[in-house]
Design a protein around this motif. Sequence first.
Motif, PDB file in Angstrom:
ATOM      1  N   ASP A  49       3.814   5.140   2.512  1.00 14.11           N
ATOM      2  CA  ASP A  49       3.491   6.063   1.596  1.00 14.11           C
ATOM      3  C   ASP A  49       4.177   5.684   0.337  1.00 14.11           C
ATOM      4  N   PRO A  50       3.494   5.251  -0.765  1.00 19.50           N
ATOM      5  CA  PRO A  50       4.131   4.771  -2.044  1.00 19.50           C
ATOM      6  C   PRO A  50       5.333   5.747  -2.566  1.00 19.50           C
ATOM      7  N   GLN A  51       5.156   6.978  -2.215  1.00 15.57           N
ATOM      8  CA  GLN A  51       6.396   7.970  -2.927  1.00 15.57           C
ATOM      9  C   GLN A  51       7.657   7.531  -2.274  1.00 15.57           C
ATOM     10  N   ALA A  52       7.767   6.815  -1.057  1.00 15.11           N
ATOM     11  CA  ALA A  52       9.037   6.116  -0.402  1.00 15.11           C
ATOM     12  C   ALA A  52       9.752   5.307  -1.556  1.00 15.11           C
ATOM     13  N   TRP A  53       8.769   4.696  -2.044  1.00 16.30           N
ATOM     14  CA  TRP A  53       9.277   3.635  -3.052  1.00 16.30           C
ATOM     15  C   TRP A  53       9.972   4.222  -4.437  1.00 16.30           C
ATOM     16  N   LEU A  54       9.314   5.421  -4.752  1.00 19.71           N
ATOM     17  CA  LEU A  54      10.134   6.047  -5.678  1.00 19.71           C
ATOM     18  C   LEU A  54      11.170   6.796  -5.209  1.00 19.71           C
ATOM     19  N   LEU A  55      11.116   7.323  -4.065  1.00 17.66           N
ATOM     20  CA  LEU A  55      12.242   8.234  -3.650  1.00 17.66           C
ATOM     21  C   LEU A  55      13.601   6.978  -3.583  1.00 17.66           C
ATOM     22  N   ALA A  76       8.313  -6.051  -7.108  1.00 23.54           N
ATOM     23  CA  ALA A  76       7.939  -5.527  -5.750  1.00 23.54           C
ATOM     24  C   ALA A  76       7.365  -6.494  -4.745  1.00 23.54           C
ATOM     25  N   GLN A  77       7.437  -5.908  -3.619  1.00 22.84           N
ATOM     26  CA  GLN A  77       6.677  -6.761  -2.471  1.00 22.84           C
ATOM     27  C   GLN A  77       5.332  -7.054  -2.905  1.00 22.84           C
ATOM     28  N   ALA A  78       5.203  -8.620  -2.317  1.00 26.59           N
ATOM     29  CA  ALA A  78       3.696  -8.981  -2.603  1.00 26.59           C
ATOM     30  C   ALA A  78       2.922  -8.339  -1.632  1.00 26.59           C
ATOM     31  N   ASN A  79       1.523  -8.430  -1.992  1.00 28.46           N
ATOM     32  CA  ASN A  79       0.464  -8.106  -0.884  1.00 28.46           C
ATOM     33  C   ASN A  79       0.171  -7.031  -0.706  1.00 28.46           C
ATOM     34  N   ALA A  80       1.160  -5.912  -1.218  1.00 30.25           N
ATOM     35  CA  ALA A  80       0.871  -4.551  -0.898  1.00 30.25           C
ATOM     36  C   ALA A  80      -0.088  -4.011  -1.772  1.00 30.25           C
ATOM     37  N   VAL A  81      -1.030  -3.088  -1.075  1.00 27.20           N
ATOM     38  CA  VAL A  81      -2.359  -2.806  -2.171  1.00 27.20           C
ATOM     39  C   VAL A  81      -2.503  -1.201  -1.940  1.00 27.20           C
ATOM     40  N   VAL A  82      -2.395  -0.627  -2.881  1.00 23.03           N
ATOM     41  CA  VAL A  82      -2.420   0.993  -3.188  1.00 23.03           C
ATOM     42  C   VAL A  82      -3.760   1.487  -3.797  1.00 23.03           C
ATOM     43  N   PRO A  83      -4.736   1.832  -2.727  1.00 21.70           N
ATOM     44  CA  PRO A  83      -5.857   2.489  -3.488  1.00 21.70           C
ATOM     45  C   PRO A  83      -5.755   3.892  -3.885  1.00 21.70           C
ATOM     46  N   LEU A  84      -6.308   3.957  -4.986  1.00 18.05           N
ATOM     47  CA  LEU A  84      -6.459   5.497  -5.822  1.00 18.05           C
ATOM     48  C   LEU A  84      -7.732   5.760  -5.916  1.00 18.05           C
ATOM     49  N   ASP A  85      -7.870   7.341  -6.015  1.00 22.07           N
ATOM     50  CA  ASP A  85      -9.223   7.689  -6.219  1.00 22.07           C
ATOM     51  C   ASP A  85      -9.323   7.776  -7.867  1.00 22.07           C
ATOM     52  N   HIS A 157       3.912  -3.296  -7.584  1.00 22.48           N
ATOM     53  CA  HIS A 157       4.713  -3.170  -8.798  1.00 22.48           C
ATOM     54  C   HIS A 157       3.809  -2.757  -9.826  1.00 22.48           C
ATOM     55  N   ASP A 158       2.516  -2.706  -9.765  1.00 25.77           N
ATOM     56  CA  ASP A 158       1.904  -2.216 -10.870  1.00 25.77           C
ATOM     57  C   ASP A 158       1.725  -0.455 -10.689  1.00 25.77           C
ATOM     58  N   TRP A 159       1.826  -0.127  -9.411  1.00 30.38           N
ATOM     59  CA  TRP A 159       1.811   1.237  -9.135  1.00 30.38           C
ATOM     60  C   TRP A 159       3.306   1.835  -9.599  1.00 30.38           C
ATOM     61  N   LEU A 160       4.398   1.309  -9.323  1.00 32.84           N
ATOM     62  CA  LEU A 160       5.669   1.482  -9.922  1.00 32.84           C
ATOM     63  C   LEU A 160       5.847   1.463 -11.456  1.00 32.84           C
ATOM     64  N   VAL A 161       5.298   0.466 -12.143  1.00 34.47           N
ATOM     65  CA  VAL A 161       5.320   0.509 -13.599  1.00 34.47           C
ATOM     66  C   VAL A 161       4.215   1.641 -14.004  1.00 34.47           C
ATOM     67  N   VAL A 169      -3.540   6.187 -18.990  1.00 33.93           N
ATOM     68  CA  VAL A 169      -4.740   6.053 -18.846  1.00 33.93           C
ATOM     69  C   VAL A 169      -4.882   4.404 -18.459  1.00 33.93           C
ATOM     70  N   ARG A 170      -4.161   3.784 -19.331  1.00 34.75           N
ATOM     71  CA  ARG A 170      -3.940   2.247 -19.067  1.00 34.75           C
ATOM     72  C   ARG A 170      -3.279   1.844 -18.041  1.00 34.75           C
ATOM     73  N   ARG A 171      -3.484   1.122 -17.185  1.00 39.10           N
ATOM     74  CA  ARG A 171      -2.952   0.549 -15.948  1.00 39.10           C
ATOM     75  C   ARG A 171      -2.963  -0.962 -16.295  1.00 39.10           C
ATOM     76  N   THR A 172      -1.638  -1.847 -15.951  1.00 41.94           N
ATOM     77  CA  THR A 172      -1.628  -3.018 -16.082  1.00 41.94           C
ATOM     78  C   THR A 172      -0.877  -3.893 -15.097  1.00 41.94           C
ATOM     79  N   THR A 173      -1.093  -5.234 -14.873  1.00 38.53           N
ATOM     80  CA  THR A 173      -0.334  -5.784 -13.854  1.00 38.53           C
ATOM     81  C   THR A 173      -0.087  -7.162 -14.816  1.00 38.53           C
ATOM     82  N   ASP A 174       0.378  -8.269 -13.948  1.00 40.21           N
ATOM     83  CA  ASP A 174       0.898  -9.603 -14.774  1.00 40.21           C
ATOM     84  C   ASP A 174       0.124 -10.704 -13.895  1.00 40.21           C
TER      85      ASP A 174
END
Length: 482
Positions: A49-55, A76-85, A157-161, A169-174
């Motif tokens: 659960d990504p909330q664990a990263w925020l906590l 942040a750790q590589a290769n983690a993927v967070v699917p959003l609705d 790292h995208d999700w945390l940023v 509305v704007r979501r970014t990565t590098d």
Amino acid sequence: MGIVAGLDSSPDFTRIVVCDSDTGAVLRQGYAPHPQESPEGGGRPADVDPQAWLLSLGEAAGGGLLEGVQAIGVSAQANAVVPLDTHGNTVRPALVGGDKRSQVAAADLIDALGGREAWAQAVGSVPQTAQPVTKLRWLARSEPEAAARTAVLLQAHDWLVWQLLGRPVRRTTDRGGASGTGYWSAATGAYRPDLVELALGHQVVLPEVIGPAEAAGTTPEGLLISAGTGETQAAAFGLGIGLGDAVVSLGASGSVMAVHTEPLVDQSGMITALADATGMHLPVVTTLNAVRALRGTAELLGVPDLESLSELAMKSTPGSHGLVLLPYLEGERTPNLPHTAGTLAGLRRESMRPEHLARAAFEGMLCGLADALDVLRLRGVDVRRVFLLGAAAELPAVQAAAPALFGTQVVVPQPADYAAIGAARQAAWALGVSQGALDPRTPPAWQGAVAQVLEPGEELAVGQAVRQQFVSVREQTHPGAL
């Protein structure tokens, strides 16, 4: 310019460093483990659960750690993927790590596009179990309802940023993070939405790829958040490596990466063409067997730890009295021998002593990594100096053999939180550019890592003879594997 912070959200914990933005000197630091339950049977969970990263981020930043900070960078750790609705909520827990559930999915994707060469040409890498593109294929096959609800894809790292900025509305990565997904090409600098559709079954929204010195945004409180990047790229940036430098990481498995001016397309799939955090490229070659070969040898010889194995190995001499260990205990990726086993060659009565086998384990591990270095060198990558990372880099047997076997100067940096430092350096860069004090093409010149420097010296010829002994056994046992 002031002070900046870098946070590194690794698979197990969050670490934060607060640095002087001009020099990189670490002023304060914080740490907190992720609050995650151990899965049944032990090991790291494949779903988090990504909330664990925020906590853990909140806990690590406690006690006023970020007071006075003007900009933050996120690694942040590589290769983690967070699917959003479509509402920005997680469809399911994040898929993280080298997920063995994805093995069949990786093979399916390779076949679906027409083979390994087709993938190398498309995105600079061949699908592996850890990559987001492979996890998407697994999701579509195993959890079709979750796959169908997935509308946006972010990495850790995208999700945390995005969370730090208040979910704009704007979501970014590098570039660095995008290059590890399996659906963005470092060669073209563009996404391959068709590969996302091939894996997931439909199109999704992907984050905007911004430049290395660009800011992802500013919080309502005026805190600048930089682009962020993956752990690998952040650690390289924190170390301050540049052209002519390679990094050899000694974990259970091993990896070799080097800064290069252009992306490398490798039809064999041994090279993964990542982008770095500066606008350059970071080709990576992985071996499956590094410290695990040492641990296996220690168990076989009945010595309690790697320090004792190193001490035993130092009683032998270069070449291990003719013993050669091909350390392919888990199969191997470089060379591509997924179903092979290790080989011990050169057994004679005089070589059958514990110290010679101990030495052969160290030499075999390092020669395997030298093979990986050669994969890059043969593609035109300049390697004049090797940074050696990992706890095993401190072992005397490693330090005694590595410079001569690698054929170059070896730098052993003092242990530090290089990924977090790299994230902070990125924050300082974005801050400086926003203030007009830094060039977007030139990162801030921070102090280099405190390190021990080892030269091959007079041992070079002996080391290269040992290396040739290893290559001869490899060629006899696995002809043409490299």
